[in-house]
Every structure is written in structure tokens, then in C-alpha cells.
Design a protein around this motif. Structure first.
Motif, PDB file in Angstrom:
ATOM      1  N   LEU A 112       0.821  -1.206   0.000  1.00  0.00           N
ATOM      2  CA  LEU A 112       0.000   0.000   0.000  1.00  0.00           C
ATOM      3  C   LEU A 112       0.862   1.266   0.000  1.00  0.00           C
ATOM      4  O   LEU A 112       0.564   2.238  -0.705  1.00  0.00           O
ATOM      5  CB  LEU A 112      -0.945  -0.020   1.214  1.00  0.00           C
ATOM      6  CG  LEU A 112      -1.899   1.162   1.353  1.00  0.00           C
ATOM      7  CD1 LEU A 112      -2.672   1.421   0.064  1.00  0.00           C
ATOM      8  CD2 LEU A 112      -2.866   0.928   2.510  1.00  0.00           C
ATOM      9  N   ALA A 113       1.956   1.249   0.769  1.00  0.00           N
ATOM     10  CA  ALA A 113       2.834   2.430   0.803  1.00  0.00           C
ATOM     11  C   ALA A 113       3.412   2.688  -0.588  1.00  0.00           C
ATOM     12  O   ALA A 113       3.530   3.837  -1.018  1.00  0.00           O
ATOM     13  CB  ALA A 113       3.951   2.244   1.829  1.00  0.00           C
ATOM     14  N   GLY A 114       3.750   1.613  -1.289  1.00  0.00           N
ATOM     15  CA  GLY A 114       4.270   1.767  -2.650  1.00  0.00           C
ATOM     16  C   GLY A 114       3.267   2.465  -3.548  1.00  0.00           C
ATOM     17  O   GLY A 114       3.614   3.371  -4.324  1.00  0.00           O
TER      18      GLY A 114
ATOM     19  N   ILE B 168      -7.429   3.614 -11.303  1.00  0.00           N
ATOM     20  CA  ILE B 168      -6.043   4.022 -11.567  1.00  0.00           C
ATOM     21  C   ILE B 168      -5.123   2.845 -11.844  1.00  0.00           C
ATOM     22  O   ILE B 168      -3.962   3.030 -12.136  1.00  0.00           O
ATOM     23  CB  ILE B 168      -5.468   4.843 -10.399  1.00  0.00           C
ATOM     24  CG1 ILE B 168      -5.556   4.063  -9.093  1.00  0.00           C
ATOM     25  CG2 ILE B 168      -6.171   6.197 -10.301  1.00  0.00           C
ATOM     26  CD1 ILE B 168      -4.757   4.683  -7.965  1.00  0.00           C
ATOM     27  N   GLY B 169      -5.656   1.633 -11.724  1.00  0.00           N
ATOM     28  CA  GLY B 169      -4.749   0.496 -11.878  1.00  0.00           C
ATOM     29  C   GLY B 169      -3.738   0.512 -10.750  1.00  0.00           C
ATOM     30  O   GLY B 169      -3.998   1.008  -9.672  1.00  0.00           O
ATOM     31  N   GLY B 170      -2.559   0.029 -11.016  1.00  0.00           N
ATOM     32  CA  GLY B 170      -1.523   0.064  -9.981  1.00  0.00           C
ATOM     33  C   GLY B 170      -1.721  -1.036  -8.969  1.00  0.00           C
ATOM     34  O   GLY B 170      -2.686  -1.804  -9.012  1.00  0.00           O
ATOM     35  N   GLY B 171      -0.810  -1.097  -8.036  1.00  0.00           N
ATOM     36  CA  GLY B 171      -0.840  -2.167  -7.053  1.00  0.00           C
ATOM     37  C   GLY B 171       0.068  -3.277  -7.520  1.00  0.00           C
ATOM     38  O   GLY B 171      -0.145  -3.874  -8.570  1.00  0.00           O
ATOM     39  N   ALA B 172       1.116  -3.480  -6.785  1.00  0.00           N
ATOM     40  CA  ALA B 172       2.055  -4.544  -7.122  1.00  0.00           C
ATOM     41  C   ALA B 172       2.475  -5.216  -5.830  1.00  0.00           C
ATOM     42  O   ALA B 172       2.593  -4.555  -4.790  1.00  0.00           O
ATOM     43  CB  ALA B 172       3.270  -3.965  -7.837  1.00  0.00           C
ATOM     44  N   ASP B 173       2.677  -6.507  -5.879  1.00  0.00           N
ATOM     45  CA  ASP B 173       3.111  -7.227  -4.689  1.00  0.00           C
ATOM     46  C   ASP B 173       4.611  -7.028  -4.513  1.00  0.00           C
ATOM     47  O   ASP B 173       5.394  -7.428  -5.377  1.00  0.00           O
ATOM     48  CB  ASP B 173       2.772  -8.711  -4.835  1.00  0.00           C
ATOM     49  CG  ASP B 173       2.954  -9.458  -3.525  1.00  0.00           C
ATOM     50  OD1 ASP B 173       3.601  -8.895  -2.602  1.00  0.00           O
ATOM     51  OD2 ASP B 173       2.458 -10.585  -3.418  1.00  0.00           O
ATOM     52  N   ALA B 174       4.987  -6.373  -3.418  1.00  0.00           N
ATOM     53  CA  ALA B 174       6.407  -6.142  -3.145  1.00  0.00           C
ATOM     54  C   ALA B 174       7.122  -7.461  -2.830  1.00  0.00           C
ATOM     55  O   ALA B 174       8.346  -7.514  -2.769  1.00  0.00           O
ATOM     56  CB  ALA B 174       6.553  -5.162  -1.985  1.00  0.00           C
TER      57      ALA B 174
END
Lengths: 309, 249
Positions: free
Chosen positions: A73-75, A167-173
Motif C-alpha cells: 500500500l505504501a508503494g 487508476i490500476g496500480g498495485g504490485a506485490d512487493a
């Protein structure tokens, strides 16, 4: 000025705390945008768009955002930070967990737990368990803020008609994964929003004795809380803890039973409108903040109170 | 695995903070100071990990003026192997502290960092999360239970709704909540032993970091007090007052 408020939710409902953060953003001034990050959270986005005073809702829907894991989420917050002068969340365990991480990635300070907006760059926040109030001015281009919910009214949950933008986005760190959540008893009145709270301390002597408080609470439509001493002693789970490092609440009526009134407990409840203290020690510090004090053995007074209600 | 435990010297939690008359801050002159309670939880957890064989060495680190040494000695007396004192008379904000701790973590090649979830003076609750961000490591805040197995840790977290369990990859930065453990008492022989344990001093200025404050404290005020209340003599009087005077039930 543009404010981005991070919405706290469980993919079904918006947490009430977020409405208080929206009010803080309104006091700062400028446009208010909301970020709904979750998974299958379309309903939350729809509800967010109804909040009064909100111009736009950004929605990031991705499995990596389902449980509010701080790294993921911070990303996303950092990706979305461009163009915002203020990024806010409520000072709940959700906001406290993710916001400092986002602030550090943006290389800015976080202003924790604000109690008042003085101007767009100046805020009042409690320190030392609320025994002092610091007025601080930020020199950062982006102000990352968590909001003390009891100090700001809730924004109206309806009446707005914000646009919704995917907005799309969201990636698993790839750093963490969510396993489970053990949720407290759903039948209980929510401690943070209850009008009346009945709290027990070390004087309760056992977890079983808390049933006395539950009985009183039921009659008053109240939530049950506890002091750190009661949590430390294992009488009740931590989510009931009221205090500096637990929940900070301000109900209309707070009844403290068998609570001595340690500094860190007072920090969580001293802004309640009316405080009642029941304690057998007339010297207990809780009486210094109580509107009505009763020096009595709680094991006699509480059942008597129960039958009087 | 080496673990770094970050500790802070704070006003004793039993002492009520007094705001200076000139509004410049809280008066700490001659006040009783201790290790922040949550930092004790953090150190205790590291000690238990070493006892269980998960951890080989425990380094306590703190940032502050000369008297910070007392807090670090307390950490050594609790059982840490050695201490690092980053020396500065300046009062650093959490972001700056996190930058300092990042450099120490890397120099020490630690595999785990544990902090207290919140210092009870500034009440910021930021340093752990910021350090984790700067290191690019996993983050597990408000921990009430930690199990490290292989390259992963399962952490139960105290959240508003109850307990949340997450799994994080090691290396990780964690913050201790109060129910994580009960910190041990320090015995006199431990205090004596702690005097002989190594304590490295690093001057903050020698680290080459930008630790400038981003916030200016304009003033510190005392909150408004509550008006004096009354003592009632019976439960029936209490109920009557709540119904008819306060009108809250």
C-alpha cells in the motif's frame, strides 16, 4: 492545495474513522481526493464517492492490496503522491502502520495524530500522553498526516457525488503476506464510536468479573473497555485497551471501574464528556478527572448500579 | 543471526510531563528517565530469541546525548551483548533516526531489527515503519507474537479490530506491542556485568547523513484541565446525577 485521503476499509465498508480524516482535510482546504486501495472493493469506491465534499475517488483494485499490507500500500501511495500537498489517513492501527512507511519513501516527516489544523502547514498534536500539546510547522512539500479522530467531526457519509477513476496500480512487493484475522466479538458495541463506555481495570481482579461490566453496558447500550493494567493482567484482549498506546476515545459517558487512572490510561479517555469513577481508593488519580466519583467496593457498587438502571 | 534492538531514553512513564512556563517544551531537568517501556518489550523478545537459539548476537542501539549511555547500560544489564551509542545533543525526528538506524543496520549486517512500537514521549509511532521503508525490508508492527522459521517470520499484530496474523520475509523490521512479552527484571550482578560489556560510540556528524528537522515546534502548551468533579455517596445518588444533572443516561 490538493488533499489525498487514504480510505480505510475491509473491501466491503468504509471505516468510520476515515470520515474524520476527511473533515481534517476539509479544514486544510483545497480539493479532496480519496484513494481506495483494495481488492473487489467497487462497493467501497461507490460509498466513498458519496462522502460530502469529496471531488474524486481513485480506485486501485488488485489482489496485492486486499489486506492493506504496508509494503504494497505504501508503494501505491508513493506512486500516487504526485500533485498532492497533503496525504492523510486516520490515526488508527491501519494509518499508523502504512503512513510512516509512505512518508519515509517520500523523504518527508509524518505529522502524527493531529488534533487541530492551525493552517495548511501548522498543526497541533498531543505528546507525552496528551499532557502537552505541540504546535508544529512543517517545511516539507508534502505533508503526510495521521488524524486523531476524536478531534474532528465525521464528514457526512452522503451528499457527495465524486467522480470515480480506476487508476490500476498495485504490485506485490513480495515481502509479506496476510494470513488471517481474528476479529473480536461482533455483537459488542464498537468501542471507538460508542456513546457510553464502561471500562474495567486491575481492580476487576479477573476476566470473569468483566461479565458484571457487560451487564451494565448492555443496559446502557455501551461498549466495554479496559485499562492497560487489565490487558496486561490477561483479563481481556488488547482491542479493549483505552489509553496512550491503545484506543483514544471521547464518549458522552465514560464509567471507569476499578481503574486507578495511570497517566497512560487518562490519555485515552480524559476528553470524554462525563467521567464516572468507581474505586475503593479515594486517593486514586482517576478521581482528579472524574465528574462523579464514588468511593466504594466495585463488587458491591457495580451490581447495585446494574439493578438501578 | 544478529539482531539490532533500537531503544530510547524517555521520561519515566509514571511521571507526569510538565510543560515549561515559556511554552518551549516539556521540562526534563532533573526528571526521572527510563528506557521506553515498548523498547524493553523489544529487547526482551530478542533475548528470548537468543535463548531459543534463533539469534546469535544482540546489539542495542540508541541515538542521543551523553546520558543515553545509562539507557544502553540498562539494555546490556537486561542481557544485550553490546551497545552502539550514536552521539548527538540534537533532538532528532523519527525520519532522521530511521536514517541513522539504517546505516547502523547495514554496518552491523543485522538480519532483524526490533523496536518498541511507540516512544511514550513524542508518541509518534513512526521509526520502525520508516526504517523498514528505507531498508526496503518487510514490516511487522505492533507485534504480540513472533515466530521465526527458516527465511520467514509469522507475526501476530495487535490491530484495532483484534489480532491480525501476517507472514514476512526475513530480513524484517518489527515493532513490539505490550503483550509480546513481560520484560525481565535486572538483577544487581547483571548491572555489574553490563559495565564491562562493549559500547561503541559513533558521532552523528561523522555519519554523513541529512538529519535536519522537517518540523519546527512553534510552542508547547498544557492542555486545558477538567473542572473539578464531585464525590457522590451512593450508587443511587450517582444514577440520579447521571439522569438529571448530566443527562447522559
Amino acid at each position: 492545495m490538493n488533499n489525498l485521503v487514504i480510505v480505510e476499509h475491509d473491501n466491503n465498508e468504509i471505516a468510520a474513522a476515515t470520515l474524520h480524516a476527511v473533515t481534517a482535510a476539509q479544514q486544510i482546504g483545497g480539493d479532496i481526493h480519496l484513494l481506495v486501495a483494495g481488492h473487489n472493493c467497487g462497493g467501497v469506491a461507490e460509498a466513498a464517492a458519496q462522502i460530502a465534499g469529496v471531488a474524486s475517488v481513485k480506485v486501485a483494485d488488485d489482489a496485492s492490496l486486499a489486506n492493506g499490507l504496508a509494503e504494497n500500500l505504501a508503494g501505491l501511495i508513493v506512486e500516487q503522491a504526485q500533485g498532492y500537498s497533503h496525504i492523510l489517513a486516520s490515526a488508527t492501527t491501519f494509518g499508523k502502520n502504512v503512513m510512516p512507511r509512505a512518508a519515509a519513501l517520500l523523504d518527508v516527516a509524518q505529522i502524527s495524530d493531529i488534533a487541530e489544523v492551525v493552517s495548511e502547514d501548522t498543526f497541533v498534536r498531543p505528546i507525552y500522553a496528551g499532557n502537552a500539546l505541540a504546535t508544529v510547522q512543517s517545511s516539507d512539500a508534502v505533508k503526510v498526516i495521521t488524524v486523531r479522530t476524536i478531534k474532528f467531526e465525521a464528514a457526512a457519509a452522503e451528499g457527495g457525488s465524486a467522480s470515480i477513476e480506476q487508476i490500476g496500480g498495485g504490485a506485490d512487493a513480495g515481502l509479506s503476506s496476510w494470513i488471517s484475522q481474528a476479529v473480536a466479538d461482533n455483537d459488542q458495541v464498537d468501542l471507538t464510536s460508542a456513546k457510553v463506555v464502561v471500562s474495567g481495570g486491575r481492580g476487576m481482579q479477573s476476566g470473569d468479573n468483566f461479565t458484571m461490566l457487560h451487564s451494565v453496558a448492555d443496559k446502557l447500550g455501551a461498549a466495554v473497555g479496559a485499562s492497560r493494567a487489565a490487558v496486561d493482567s490477561g483479563f481481556v484482549p488488547n482491542e479493549l485497551q483505552v489509553g496512550q498506546t491503545g484506543k483514544v476515545i471521547a464518549p458522552d459517558l465514560y464509567i471507569a471501574v476499578g481503574i486507578s487512572g495511570a497517566i497512560q490510561h487518562l490519555a485515552g479517555m480524559k476528553e470524554s464528556k462525563v467521567i464516572v469513577a468507581i474505586n475503593n481508593d479515594s486517593e486514586a488519580p482517576i478521581f482528579q478527572v472524574a465528574d462523579y466519583g464514588l468511593v466504594a467496593d466495585l463488587f458491591e457498587a457495580v451490581p447495585e448500579l446494574d439493578s438501578a438502571l | 543471526m544478529k539482531v539490532l534492538v533500537c531503544v530510547k531514553r524517555v521520561l519515566d512513564p509514571q511521571v507526569k510531563a510538565r510543560v515549561k512556563a515559556d511554552g518551549s517544551g516539556v521540562d526534563l531537568a532533573n526528571a526521572k528517565m527510563t528506557m521506553n517501556p515498548f523498547c524493553e518489550n523489544a529487547l526482551e523478545e530478542a533475548l528470548r530469541m537468543r535463548e531459543a537459539g534463533t539469534v546469535s548476537e544482540i546489539v542495542v542501539v540508541s541515538v542521543g546525548g551523553g546520558k543515553t549511555e545509562e539507557t544502553l547500560r540498562h539494555g546490556l544489564a537486561m542481557g544485550a551483548d553490546r551497545a552502539i551509542h550514536v552521539v548527538t545533543e540534537d533532538s532528532l525526528e523519527p525520519l532522521a533516526i530511521a536514517k541513522v538506524l539504517k546505516q547502523v543496520t547495514e554496518q552491523e549486517d543485522a538480519g532483524l531489527v526490533i523496536c518498541g512500537k511507540q516512544a511514550i514521549d513524542g508518541d509518534s509511532n513512526q521509526t520502525t515503519q520508516m526504517l523498514s521503508a528505507l531498508l526496503g525490508w518487510s514490516q511487522a508492527t505492533f507485534a504480540s507474537e513472533v515466530k521465526i522459521e527458516g527465511g520467514e517470520a509469522t507475526v501476530t499484530r495487535e490491530v484495532d479490530a483484534g489480532l491480525e496474523t501476517i507472514q514476512v520475509k526475513m530480513p524484517a523490521v518489527m515493532s513490539a506491542d505490550l503483550r509480546l512479552n513481560e520484560p525481565r527484571y535486572v538483577k544487581l550482578p547483571d548491572v555489574m556485568k553490563a559495565k564491562r560489556k562493549p559500547m561503541d560510540k559513533i558521532e552523528l556528524d561523522s555519519m554523513g547523513l541529512d538529519t535536519a528537522n522537517r518540523l519546527t515546534t512553534l510552542k508547547v502548551d498544557e492542555p486545558e484541565g477538567r473542572a473539578a468533579g464531585i464525590i457522590v455517596n451512593s450508587v443511587s445518588e450517582l444514577v440520579e446525577k447521571l439522569r438529571n444533572e448530566a443527562k447522559v443516561i
